[in-house]
Design a protein around this motif. Sequence first.
Motif, PDB file in Angstrom:
ATOM      1  N   ASP A 341      20.559 129.693 -27.595  1.00  0.00           N
ATOM      2  CA  ASP A 341      20.932 128.736 -26.555  1.00  0.00           C
ATOM      3  C   ASP A 341      20.510 127.323 -26.926  1.00  0.00           C
ATOM      4  N   SER A 342      19.413 127.197 -27.675  1.00  0.00           N
ATOM      5  CA  SER A 342      18.961 125.888 -28.148  1.00  0.00           C
ATOM      6  C   SER A 342      19.588 125.539 -29.499  1.00  0.00           C
ATOM      7  N   SER A 343      19.483 126.471 -30.459  1.00  0.00           N
ATOM      8  CA  SER A 343      19.859 126.132 -31.833  1.00  0.00           C
ATOM      9  C   SER A 343      21.365 125.891 -31.975  1.00  0.00           C
ATOM     10  N   ILE A 344      22.188 126.677 -31.309  1.00  0.00           N
ATOM     11  CA  ILE A 344      23.640 126.489 -31.422  1.00  0.00           C
ATOM     12  C   ILE A 344      24.066 125.214 -30.718  1.00  0.00           C
ATOM     13  N   PHE A 345      23.520 124.972 -29.526  1.00  0.00           N
ATOM     14  CA  PHE A 345      23.844 123.715 -28.839  1.00  0.00           C
ATOM     15  C   PHE A 345      23.424 122.522 -29.692  1.00  0.00           C
ATOM     16  N   ALA A 346      22.221 122.574 -30.272  1.00  0.00           N
ATOM     17  CA  ALA A 346      21.712 121.447 -31.055  1.00  0.00           C
ATOM     18  C   ALA A 346      22.604 121.158 -32.255  1.00  0.00           C
ATOM     19  N   GLN A 347      23.098 122.197 -32.906  1.00  0.00           N
ATOM     20  CA  GLN A 347      23.987 121.993 -34.050  1.00  0.00           C
ATOM     21  C   GLN A 347      25.261 121.269 -33.626  1.00  0.00           C
ATOM     22  N   LYS A 348      25.828 121.677 -32.487  1.00  0.00           N
ATOM     23  CA  LYS A 348      27.053 121.021 -32.020  1.00  0.00           C
ATOM     24  C   LYS A 348      26.787 119.582 -31.600  1.00  0.00           C
ATOM     25  N   ALA A 349      25.689 119.358 -30.899  1.00  0.00           N
ATOM     26  CA  ALA A 349      25.370 117.997 -30.462  1.00  0.00           C
ATOM     27  C   ALA A 349      25.211 117.063 -31.659  1.00  0.00           C
ATOM     28  N   ALA A 350      24.480 117.515 -32.679  1.00  0.00           N
ATOM     29  CA  ALA A 350      24.290 116.691 -33.875  1.00  0.00           C
ATOM     30  C   ALA A 350      25.615 116.453 -34.595  1.00  0.00           C
ATOM     31  N   LEU A 351      26.479 117.451 -34.591  1.00  0.00           N
ATOM     32  CA  LEU A 351      27.799 117.302 -35.224  1.00  0.00           C
ATOM     33  C   LEU A 351      28.560 116.132 -34.622  1.00  0.00           C
ATOM     34  N   TYR A 352      28.378 115.898 -33.312  1.00  0.00           N
ATOM     35  CA  TYR A 352      29.088 114.829 -32.623  1.00  0.00           C
ATOM     36  C   TYR A 352      28.240 113.565 -32.469  1.00  0.00           C
ATOM     37  N   GLY A 353      27.164 113.461 -33.256  1.00  0.00           N
ATOM     38  CA  GLY A 353      26.448 112.199 -33.351  1.00  0.00           C
ATOM     39  C   GLY A 353      25.197 112.054 -32.528  1.00  0.00           C
ATOM     40  N   VAL A 354      24.734 113.120 -31.846  1.00  0.00           N
ATOM     41  CA  VAL A 354      23.542 113.029 -31.019  1.00  0.00           C
ATOM     42  C   VAL A 354      22.297 113.176 -31.890  1.00  0.00           C
ATOM     43  N   ASP A 355      21.260 112.415 -31.559  1.00  0.00           N
ATOM     44  CA  ASP A 355      19.963 112.510 -32.241  1.00  0.00           C
ATOM     45  C   ASP A 355      19.209 113.702 -31.639  1.00  0.00           C
TER      46      ASP A 355
END
Length: 452
Positions: A341-355
């Motif tokens: 729930d954390s690691s998959i969301f974090a990967q997607k967020a970073a893909l779209y430019g989130v720190d």
Amino acid sequence: MAASRVAAWALRAAAIAWCGCCPGVRAEEGKARTKNYPYEDLLSESVLYCYHKIIKNTSCCMDQIYAPGVERHRIRRPGTEWWCGKTCFDDAKGRRGDDALWIPQGATCESPRVLWVHGGSWEYGSPFTDSYGQLASKIAYLAEAIVMVVDYPLAPEGNYSVIMDSVLEGLRWLAEAKMGDLNCRSAKHHDAPLFLGGDSAGGGTALSLVLKLKLAAGWAPGVVEQSHPEILPQGQLLAGAVFFSPWTNLRCDSPDYYFNSFAKIVGAADDVYVGDIMFRGRPQQNLDQFSANAHVYVGKNVSLMTDPVASPFYAGERELGGGGIPPLYFAVGGSESILGDSSIFAQKAALYGVDVKVDVMVGMWHDFPMYSEGCGGGTELWQGVRALNQTGQFIKRISAAKRMASKFGLLWPPSRYHPGTPETSYVYDLTREDTREWYPRKLDEVSIAMGY
């Protein structure tokens, strides 16, 4: 249970099997390696003690000590009262809706302000129970921040939309609050960085609100100018957000429900366990129970189970891209069922430019920062202390960066416009003696004891 042998028997069996079947390795060599390997040192004393206690009682041993020099104020905001009656699962019955505000010594009107959304499956918990006061006081102390824990209406009295509205109203109040004796003026006259945070179910709701604020402010892929409507007072924007073991996938089917499922090692001389020690059902049992809980949260609107805001696990480019999401910090246990729930969301967020920064604490269970005192064993849980120290440093660092951006008229939150990856650390226990041969001492700088 012989706690000191939790990992030893499991790894001993694995080592023997591995050495016995690999070409070119004699059985004698395998036996020698097995004999010399320090199995008994795989887990620190504090981790072993917590394992032993939590296996016996999953409701035990959360933190009991409040940070020094942090004052608690009970806040009763107009229109927030609700009733925890017969259908309410929580033990704190009767009139509810008061929030807890924690103000550390030395706080000013410019100090960071953090709204924390407590966990408890949206059915349990309050700002004054389940060690949330202890947690809030520690974050306030370490981050030198004013921390507010909101008492949102629990399910079934509250559902997704009710809880979201309650948390948003709490955030609005916090942004404008006078803070008692500090007598702060409105947000127009101060530059206090504003943060969201939450754990478990509350972490999921906090992340939903991060996405809602981003969309409401007009940030979107391909949009050059943002509208910034007054969803927060004076058009404020979040400085950052913090999450401990957030529940972001309401469908409850991420891979770690299987890979981190609780199991007993067959054939060991003593009871030896691996996986999620907090939620010990079979994968299908956990999925069914968690899903039933999520259905109560979304009410009759089952489409919210995969809605990209209500269930942030499903967020995509529209919700994550185009700027508007502040820096995010996640602390999650490496052995828990909702690691994905954390690691998959974090990967997607970073893909779209989130720190994004993610700390995966190897061997840790759900919401482990709330056990930083070591489950009553007398020795601090290093991983919990580290997560709390990281949280304090994150809030300080991001606050300084936002103030600098404001000073020079720069856009906040900062955003990359090219694909990235989250800053992910798999954190192993550095308190064991042999790890000093693996890691430099300076890697442990954020992991010092609390000091109180």
